[in-house]
Design an enzyme around this catalytic site. Structure first.
Site, PDB file in Angstrom:
ATOM      1  N   CYS A  86       0.843  -1.196   0.000  1.00  0.00           N
ATOM      2  CA  CYS A  86       0.000   0.000   0.000  1.00  0.00           C
ATOM      3  C   CYS A  86       0.885   1.255   0.000  1.00  0.00           C
ATOM      4  CB  CYS A  86      -0.990  -0.023   1.160  1.00  0.00           C
ATOM      5  SG  CYS A  86      -2.340   1.176   0.952  1.00  0.00           S
ATOM      6  N   HIS A 191      -3.878  -4.813  -0.663  1.00  0.00           N
ATOM      7  CA  HIS A 191      -3.534  -5.374   0.641  1.00  0.00           C
ATOM      8  C   HIS A 191      -3.581  -6.899   0.552  1.00  0.00           C
ATOM      9  CE1 HIS A 191      -3.512  -1.783   3.279  1.00  0.00           C
ATOM     10  NE2 HIS A 191      -4.318  -1.283   2.355  1.00  0.00           N
ATOM     11  N   GLU A 193      -2.981  -9.030   2.793  1.00  0.00           N
ATOM     12  CA  GLU A 193      -3.537  -9.594   4.030  1.00  0.00           C
ATOM     13  C   GLU A 193      -5.060  -9.513   4.062  1.00  0.00           C
ATOM     14  OE1 GLU A 193      -3.131  -5.212   5.008  1.00  0.00           O
ATOM     15  OE2 GLU A 193      -2.066  -6.689   3.778  1.00  0.00           O
TER      16      GLU A 193
END
Length: 211
Positions: A86, A191, A193
């Protein structure tokens, strides 16, 4: 072997650590360590730089971590696999143009500028799922299926000077860089995750990547 996730006051460290730990269990790879200590980073076999918020704030936080930027430059120059996520990816650029101009690390020459979708119905920030289009084959995307989706939250994007450094993009009223890379450096605007199986596969590939 260790993978250092850098804590410099910016980034979703808990979620990132949890996803990296999961993929270490599934795919193997180095021990995951969240650290603010440059000496721990110096000894790491892989380095992850997360980032959430404004470019200038993240850059200021990184610069305020005494000795961290110098260690990052040293390790990246030595060929250590590096991933920015990011705003951590945006910091790889030459300059960020958010609330003025802020110099970046200049590892992926280019500029970070405001998203300007051609369709006024598309809102900024770009938030949610979007389909990845792979521009350059790369080991980081091994096993990632065509049409895979990833999760984005951002209002600015990096446009590399050399489009050979753009590994993937998404369409959001214009082509928006989703991943960049060169040599031992990878940057993800999305992202991993938060990107379910696609993100986990990318993390697992990074943990086992030999540039």
């Amino acid at each position: 072997m260790t993978c250092a996730i850098i804590d410099y006051g910016s980034g979703n460290l808990h979620s990132a650590e949890k996803s990296f730990q999961r993929m270490r269990r599934e795919a193997g790879g180095p021990e995951i360590i969240v650290t603010a200590d440059p000496e721990v980073v110096r000894k790491a076999d892989r380095i992850v730089l997360p980032g959430v918020g404004a470019f200038a704030d993240c850059q200021a936080g990184l610069m305020a971590a005494q000795g961290m930027v110098e260690v990052l430059r040293e390790r990246v120059d030595a060929g250590t696999p590096f991933m920015g996520i990011c705003v951590g990816m945006q910091l790889l650029a030459t300059v960020g143009r958010e609330f003025g101009e802020t110099p970046g690390l200049d590892w992926i020459p280019g500029a970070v500028t405001a998203l300007t979708p051609s369709d006024p119905a598309l809102k900024v920030p770009h938030m949610g799922w979007n389909e990845l289009h792979i521009d350059q084959p790369h080991a980081i995307f091994d096993g990632v299926q065509a049409g895979a989706h990833a999760y984005f939250v951002h209002s600015f994007h990096l446009t590399p000077d050399n489009m050979a450094h753009r590994l993937a993009h998404v369409d959001y009223g214009t082509e928006v860089t989703a991943a960049v890379g060169r040599d031992n450096i990878i940057g993800l605007q999305f992202h991993p995750e938060k990107s379910q199986r696609t993100g986990l596969d990318v993390i697992g590939n990074f943990l086992n990547w030999t540039p």
